[in-house]
Design a protein around this motif. Structure first.
Motif, PDB file in Angstrom:
ATOM      1  N   UNK A 202      44.894  83.871 -28.702  1.00 28.06           N
ATOM      2  CA  UNK A 202      45.063  82.497 -29.179  1.00 28.06           C
ATOM      3  C   UNK A 202      44.661  81.494 -28.093  1.00 28.06           C
ATOM      4  N   UNK A 203      45.048  81.785 -26.858  1.00 33.11           N
ATOM      5  CA  UNK A 203      44.711  80.877 -25.757  1.00 33.11           C
ATOM      6  C   UNK A 203      43.209  80.826 -25.516  1.00 33.11           C
ATOM      7  N   UNK A 204      42.597  82.004 -25.456  1.00 32.17           N
ATOM      8  CA  UNK A 204      41.157  82.033 -25.202  1.00 32.17           C
ATOM      9  C   UNK A 204      40.378  81.384 -26.341  1.00 32.17           C
ATOM     10  N   UNK A 205      40.927  81.473 -27.556  1.00 29.44           N
ATOM     11  CA  UNK A 205      40.265  80.845 -28.684  1.00 29.44           C
ATOM     12  C   UNK A 205      40.212  79.331 -28.580  1.00 29.44           C
ATOM     13  N   UNK A 206      41.103  78.787 -27.756  1.00 21.82           N
ATOM     14  CA  UNK A 206      41.129  77.328 -27.592  1.00 21.82           C
ATOM     15  C   UNK A 206      40.283  76.854 -26.413  1.00 21.82           C
ATOM     16  N   UNK A 207      39.755  77.803 -25.641  1.00 22.08           N
ATOM     17  CA  UNK A 207      38.997  77.424 -24.453  1.00 22.08           C
ATOM     18  C   UNK A 207      37.544  77.089 -24.804  1.00 22.08           C
ATOM     19  N   UNK A 208      37.069  75.907 -24.425  1.00 23.63           N
ATOM     20  CA  UNK A 208      35.704  75.488 -24.800  1.00 23.63           C
ATOM     21  C   UNK A 208      34.609  76.303 -24.125  1.00 23.63           C
ATOM     22  N   UNK A 209      34.939  76.951 -23.005  1.00 22.13           N
ATOM     23  CA  UNK A 209      33.905  77.700 -22.286  1.00 22.13           C
ATOM     24  C   UNK A 209      33.705  79.107 -22.828  1.00 22.13           C
ATOM     25  N   UNK A 210      34.528  79.510 -23.830  1.00 26.47           N
ATOM     26  CA  UNK A 210      34.439  80.864 -24.393  1.00 26.47           C
ATOM     27  C   UNK A 210      33.606  80.833 -25.674  1.00 26.47           C
ATOM     28  N   UNK A 211      32.568  81.652 -25.722  1.00 28.18           N
ATOM     29  CA  UNK A 211      31.724  81.730 -26.926  1.00 28.18           C
ATOM     30  C   UNK A 211      32.292  82.753 -27.910  1.00 28.18           C
ATOM     31  N   UNK A 212      32.415  83.996 -27.490  1.00 27.84           N
ATOM     32  CA  UNK A 212      33.007  85.043 -28.329  1.00 27.84           C
ATOM     33  C   UNK A 212      33.891  85.917 -27.443  1.00 27.84           C
ATOM     34  N   UNK A 213      34.749  86.694 -28.081  1.00 27.45           N
ATOM     35  CA  UNK A 213      35.646  87.562 -27.310  1.00 27.45           C
ATOM     36  C   UNK A 213      36.124  88.717 -28.174  1.00 27.45           C
ATOM     37  N   UNK A 214      36.670  89.722 -27.501  1.00 22.68           N
ATOM     38  CA  UNK A 214      37.239  90.881 -28.174  1.00 22.68           C
ATOM     39  C   UNK A 214      38.360  91.414 -27.289  1.00 22.68           C
TER      40      UNK A 214
END
Length: 270
Positions: A202-214
Protein backbone atom coordinates in the motif's frame (compact mmCIF):
# COMPACT_ATOMS: atom_id res chain seq x y z
CA UNK A 1 11.56 -37.60 18.44
CA UNK A 2 14.61 -35.38 18.11
CA UNK A 3 14.55 -32.06 19.95
CA UNK A 4 17.05 -29.29 19.27
CA UNK A 5 17.00 -25.98 21.15
CA UNK A 6 19.36 -23.25 19.97
CA UNK A 7 19.82 -19.53 20.41
CA UNK A 8 19.58 -17.77 17.06
CA UNK A 9 20.49 -14.18 16.32
CA UNK A 10 17.91 -12.36 14.25
CA UNK A 11 19.05 -9.51 12.00
CA UNK A 12 17.23 -7.20 9.66
CA UNK A 13 18.12 -8.12 6.10
CA UNK A 14 17.97 -5.60 3.26
CA UNK A 15 15.85 -2.46 3.35
CA UNK A 16 13.56 -2.63 6.39
CA UNK A 17 10.90 -0.49 7.93
CA UNK A 18 10.74 -2.69 11.00
CA UNK A 19 12.81 -0.60 13.40
CA UNK A 20 15.17 -2.18 15.96
CA UNK A 21 15.13 -5.97 16.10
CA UNK A 22 15.77 -7.94 19.30
CA UNK A 23 19.20 -9.51 18.88
CA UNK A 24 18.36 -12.92 20.34
CA UNK A 25 15.30 -15.16 20.18
CA UNK A 26 14.96 -18.70 21.45
CA UNK A 27 14.39 -21.11 18.58
CA UNK A 28 13.04 -24.57 19.36
CA UNK A 29 13.09 -27.33 16.77
CA UNK A 30 11.34 -30.67 17.04
CA UNK A 31 11.90 -33.32 14.37
CA UNK A 32 9.56 -36.29 14.01
CA UNK A 33 11.53 -38.76 11.83
CA UNK A 34 9.64 -40.54 9.08
CA UNK A 35 10.62 -43.93 10.59
CA UNK A 36 8.65 -43.04 13.73
CA UNK A 37 5.61 -41.70 11.89
CA UNK A 38 2.64 -43.87 10.87
CA UNK A 39 2.88 -45.66 7.55
CA UNK A 40 0.31 -45.00 4.85
CA UNK A 41 -2.22 -47.85 4.96
CA UNK A 42 -3.15 -48.75 1.38
CA UNK A 43 -4.04 -52.45 1.27
CA UNK A 44 -6.08 -52.24 -1.92
CA UNK A 45 -3.40 -50.37 -3.84
CA UNK A 46 -0.78 -52.83 -2.59
CA UNK A 47 -2.93 -55.68 -3.90
CA UNK A 48 -3.35 -53.89 -7.23
CA UNK A 49 0.43 -53.41 -7.41
CA UNK A 50 0.89 -57.15 -7.01
CA UNK A 51 -1.78 -57.81 -9.65
CA UNK A 52 -0.05 -55.42 -12.08
CA UNK A 53 3.31 -57.08 -11.47
CA UNK A 54 1.95 -60.61 -12.00
CA UNK A 55 -0.10 -59.72 -15.07
CA UNK A 56 2.50 -57.48 -16.71
CA UNK A 57 -0.03 -54.68 -17.11
CA UNK A 58 0.76 -51.09 -16.07
CA UNK A 59 -0.45 -50.23 -12.57
CA UNK A 60 -2.32 -47.22 -13.93
CA UNK A 61 -4.39 -49.52 -16.16
CA UNK A 62 -5.06 -51.99 -13.32
CA UNK A 63 -6.18 -49.16 -11.03
CA UNK A 64 -8.56 -47.81 -13.67
CA UNK A 65 -10.09 -51.23 -14.31
CA UNK A 66 -10.61 -51.74 -10.57
CA UNK A 67 -12.19 -48.28 -10.13
CA UNK A 68 -14.52 -48.90 -13.06
CA UNK A 69 -15.65 -52.24 -11.57
CA UNK A 70 -16.28 -50.66 -8.16
CA UNK A 71 -18.23 -47.79 -9.70
CA UNK A 72 -20.38 -50.21 -11.69
CA UNK A 73 -21.40 -52.14 -8.57
CA UNK A 74 -21.87 -49.11 -6.29
CA UNK A 75 -25.13 -47.32 -5.63
CA UNK A 76 -25.99 -45.26 -8.71
CA UNK A 77 -25.39 -41.53 -8.49
CA UNK A 78 -27.40 -38.84 -10.26
CA UNK A 79 -26.39 -38.71 -13.92
CA UNK A 80 -28.87 -36.22 -15.30
CA UNK A 81 -26.52 -33.27 -15.38
CA UNK A 82 -25.62 -31.79 -18.75
CA UNK A 83 -22.57 -33.26 -20.42
CA UNK A 84 -22.48 -36.51 -18.42
CA UNK A 85 -21.04 -39.39 -20.41
CA UNK A 86 -20.18 -42.56 -18.45
CA UNK A 87 -17.83 -43.63 -21.23
CA UNK A 88 -15.50 -40.69 -20.63
CA UNK A 89 -16.30 -39.67 -17.03
CA UNK A 90 -13.86 -40.91 -14.38
CA UNK A 91 -15.36 -43.37 -11.86
CA UNK A 92 -16.60 -41.55 -8.76
CA UNK A 93 -14.90 -43.86 -6.25
CA UNK A 94 -12.01 -43.77 -3.78
CA UNK A 95 -9.31 -46.39 -3.33
CA UNK A 96 -7.77 -46.56 0.13
CA UNK A 97 -9.21 -43.12 0.82
CA UNK A 98 -7.72 -41.57 -2.33
CA UNK A 99 -10.36 -40.32 -4.81
CA UNK A 100 -9.86 -41.90 -8.22
CA UNK A 101 -9.69 -38.42 -9.76
CA UNK A 102 -6.59 -37.79 -7.63
CA UNK A 103 -5.09 -41.08 -8.76
CA UNK A 104 -5.55 -39.88 -12.33
CA UNK A 105 -3.77 -36.63 -11.42
CA UNK A 106 -0.94 -38.66 -9.90
CA UNK A 107 -0.41 -40.25 -13.31
CA UNK A 108 0.13 -36.79 -14.78
CA UNK A 109 2.46 -35.88 -11.92
CA UNK A 110 4.47 -39.07 -12.50
CA UNK A 111 4.92 -38.11 -16.15
CA UNK A 112 5.92 -34.51 -15.39
CA UNK A 113 8.32 -35.54 -12.60
CA UNK A 114 9.84 -38.36 -14.61
CA UNK A 115 9.00 -40.96 -11.96
CA UNK A 116 6.96 -44.15 -11.93
CA UNK A 117 3.24 -44.18 -11.16
CA UNK A 118 4.02 -46.30 -8.08
CA UNK A 119 6.46 -43.68 -6.75
CA UNK A 120 3.99 -40.88 -7.43
CA UNK A 121 1.40 -42.67 -5.28
CA UNK A 122 3.93 -43.26 -2.52
CA UNK A 123 5.12 -39.64 -2.50
CA UNK A 124 1.94 -37.71 -3.22
CA UNK A 125 -0.94 -40.06 -2.42
CA UNK A 126 -1.50 -38.70 1.10
CA UNK A 127 -1.96 -35.07 0.13
CA UNK A 128 -5.72 -35.04 0.77
CA UNK A 129 -5.35 -36.43 4.28
CA UNK A 130 -2.31 -34.22 4.87
CA UNK A 131 -4.34 -31.18 3.82
CA UNK A 132 -6.97 -31.98 6.43
CA UNK A 133 -4.29 -31.95 9.14
CA UNK A 134 -2.81 -28.70 7.80
CA UNK A 135 -6.28 -27.14 7.77
CA UNK A 136 -6.70 -28.13 11.43
CA UNK A 137 -3.36 -26.56 12.32
CA UNK A 138 -4.33 -23.29 10.62
CA UNK A 139 -7.79 -23.35 12.22
CA UNK A 140 -6.60 -24.12 15.76
CA UNK A 141 -3.56 -21.83 15.77
CA UNK A 142 -4.42 -18.90 13.48
CA UNK A 143 -2.35 -16.42 15.48
CA UNK A 144 0.63 -18.73 16.03
CA UNK A 145 1.30 -20.52 12.73
CA UNK A 146 4.14 -18.78 10.89
CA UNK A 147 4.15 -21.07 7.86
CA UNK A 148 3.51 -24.62 6.66
CA UNK A 149 5.28 -26.08 3.65
CA UNK A 150 6.40 -29.32 2.05
CA UNK A 151 10.12 -30.03 1.78
CA UNK A 152 12.33 -32.76 0.32
CA UNK A 153 10.18 -33.28 -2.81
CA UNK A 154 6.96 -33.62 -0.75
CA UNK A 155 8.54 -36.24 1.54
CA UNK A 156 8.58 -33.93 4.55
CA UNK A 157 6.69 -31.05 6.13
CA UNK A 158 7.93 -27.96 7.99
CA UNK A 159 5.65 -26.12 10.40
CA UNK A 160 6.68 -22.85 12.03
CA UNK A 161 5.24 -21.09 15.08
CA UNK A 162 5.55 -17.56 16.38
CA UNK A 163 6.08 -18.75 19.95
CA UNK A 164 6.40 -22.11 21.67
CA UNK A 165 5.35 -25.23 19.78
CA UNK A 166 1.88 -26.22 21.05
CA UNK A 167 1.50 -29.77 22.36
CA UNK A 168 -1.71 -30.10 20.36
CA UNK A 169 0.19 -29.30 17.15
CA UNK A 170 2.62 -32.15 17.86
CA UNK A 171 -0.35 -34.48 18.37
CA UNK A 172 -1.83 -33.47 15.02
CA UNK A 173 1.33 -33.90 12.94
CA UNK A 174 2.11 -37.27 14.54
CA UNK A 175 -0.66 -38.64 12.31
CA UNK A 176 1.19 -37.75 9.08
CA UNK A 177 3.09 -40.45 7.14
CA UNK A 178 6.20 -38.31 6.62
CA UNK A 179 8.99 -36.58 8.48
CA UNK A 180 7.77 -33.41 10.17
CA UNK A 181 9.92 -30.56 11.46
CA UNK A 182 8.30 -28.10 13.87
CA UNK A 183 10.06 -24.82 14.60
CA UNK A 184 8.99 -22.60 17.49
CA UNK A 185 10.05 -19.13 18.53
CA UNK A 186 10.17 -17.57 15.06
CA UNK A 187 8.70 -14.34 16.40
CA UNK A 188 6.00 -13.79 13.77
CA UNK A 189 2.84 -15.41 12.46
CA UNK A 190 1.78 -15.91 8.84
CA UNK A 191 -1.12 -13.51 9.46
CA UNK A 192 1.28 -10.80 10.65
CA UNK A 193 3.50 -11.40 7.65
CA UNK A 194 0.53 -10.96 5.28
CA UNK A 195 -0.47 -7.75 7.04
CA UNK A 196 3.09 -6.47 6.79
CA UNK A 197 3.08 -7.20 3.06
CA UNK A 198 -0.22 -5.35 2.64
CA UNK A 199 1.23 -2.35 4.51
CA UNK A 200 4.38 -2.26 2.35
CA UNK A 201 2.48 -2.72 -0.92
CA UNK A 202 0.00 0.00 0.00
CA UNK A 203 2.83 2.40 0.85
CA UNK A 204 4.80 1.72 -2.30
CA UNK A 205 1.63 2.14 -4.33
CA UNK A 206 1.46 5.73 -3.13
CA UNK A 207 5.05 6.56 -4.05
CA UNK A 208 5.34 8.64 -7.26
CA UNK A 209 8.78 7.25 -8.09
CA UNK A 210 7.47 3.64 -8.33
CA UNK A 211 6.29 2.46 -11.75
CA UNK A 212 5.41 -1.19 -11.04
CA UNK A 213 6.09 -3.63 -8.22
CA UNK A 214 5.60 -7.19 -7.04
CA UNK A 215 5.78 -8.59 -3.48
CA UNK A 216 5.70 -11.98 -1.78
CA UNK A 217 6.21 -13.17 1.80
CA UNK A 218 9.03 -15.48 2.85
CA UNK A 219 7.65 -17.30 5.89
CA UNK A 220 10.90 -19.19 6.40
CA UNK A 221 12.74 -16.07 7.55
CA UNK A 222 9.87 -13.64 8.19
CA UNK A 223 10.57 -11.28 5.34
CA UNK A 224 8.51 -9.38 2.78
CA UNK A 225 10.41 -9.51 -0.50
CA UNK A 226 9.56 -6.70 -2.91
CA UNK A 227 10.71 -6.08 -6.46
CA UNK A 228 10.26 -2.48 -7.59
CA UNK A 229 10.58 -0.96 -11.04
CA UNK A 230 11.40 2.75 -10.60
CA UNK A 231 9.99 5.22 -13.10
CA UNK A 232 13.58 6.33 -13.59
CA UNK A 233 16.30 3.82 -12.80
CA UNK A 234 18.59 5.49 -10.23
CA UNK A 235 22.36 5.62 -10.27
CA UNK A 236 22.44 4.82 -6.56
CA UNK A 237 20.08 1.94 -5.74
CA UNK A 238 20.62 2.13 -1.97
CA UNK A 239 19.86 5.85 -1.89
CA UNK A 240 16.69 5.22 -3.90
CA UNK A 241 15.55 2.52 -1.46
CA UNK A 242 16.21 4.76 1.53
CA UNK A 243 14.17 7.44 -0.17
CA UNK A 244 11.15 5.14 -0.28
CA UNK A 245 10.84 5.70 3.48
CA UNK A 246 9.15 2.40 4.16
CA UNK A 247 6.74 2.49 7.11
CA UNK A 248 7.69 0.97 10.44
CA UNK A 249 6.05 -2.43 10.83
CA UNK A 250 4.16 -3.56 13.91
CA UNK A 251 6.29 -6.68 14.40
CA UNK A 252 10.05 -6.01 14.67
CA UNK A 253 10.81 -9.64 13.76
CA UNK A 254 9.51 -9.02 10.22
CA UNK A 255 11.88 -7.39 7.74
CA UNK A 256 11.56 -6.03 4.22
CA UNK A 257 13.92 -6.63 1.31
CA UNK A 258 13.61 -4.36 -1.72
CA UNK A 259 15.15 -5.25 -5.08
CA UNK A 260 15.15 -2.86 -8.02
CA UNK A 261 14.39 -3.93 -11.56
CA UNK A 262 14.79 -2.01 -14.79
CA UNK A 263 12.13 -4.25 -16.35
CA UNK A 264 8.38 -3.90 -15.89
CA UNK A 265 6.88 -5.93 -13.04
CA UNK A 266 3.47 -7.55 -13.46
CA UNK A 267 1.60 -5.52 -10.84
CA UNK A 268 1.16 -1.78 -11.17
CA UNK A 269 0.38 0.41 -8.15
CA UNK A 270 -3.31 1.34 -7.95
Amino acid sequence: MTIIAVLASLCACGQSGAGPVPTVARIETIVLPRADQPKAHRPTLERLKREAASSGRPLKEVVKRYATRVAATSSPKPTGFEGYDPAVTDPDVAIDGIPYAELVDLGAIAKSEGISYEEAIDRFGSQSSNSRVIDKLNAEFPDEISGVGYVDDQRGLRVGFKGLIPTRAIELVRTLPMEVTLIGGKGFSAAELRRAQDTVVSWLGSRPEVATMMAHPDDEIGQVKVTVQPKVMPDDAEEFKRGLQLPQLDNPHITVEVTLSAESIAVRPQ
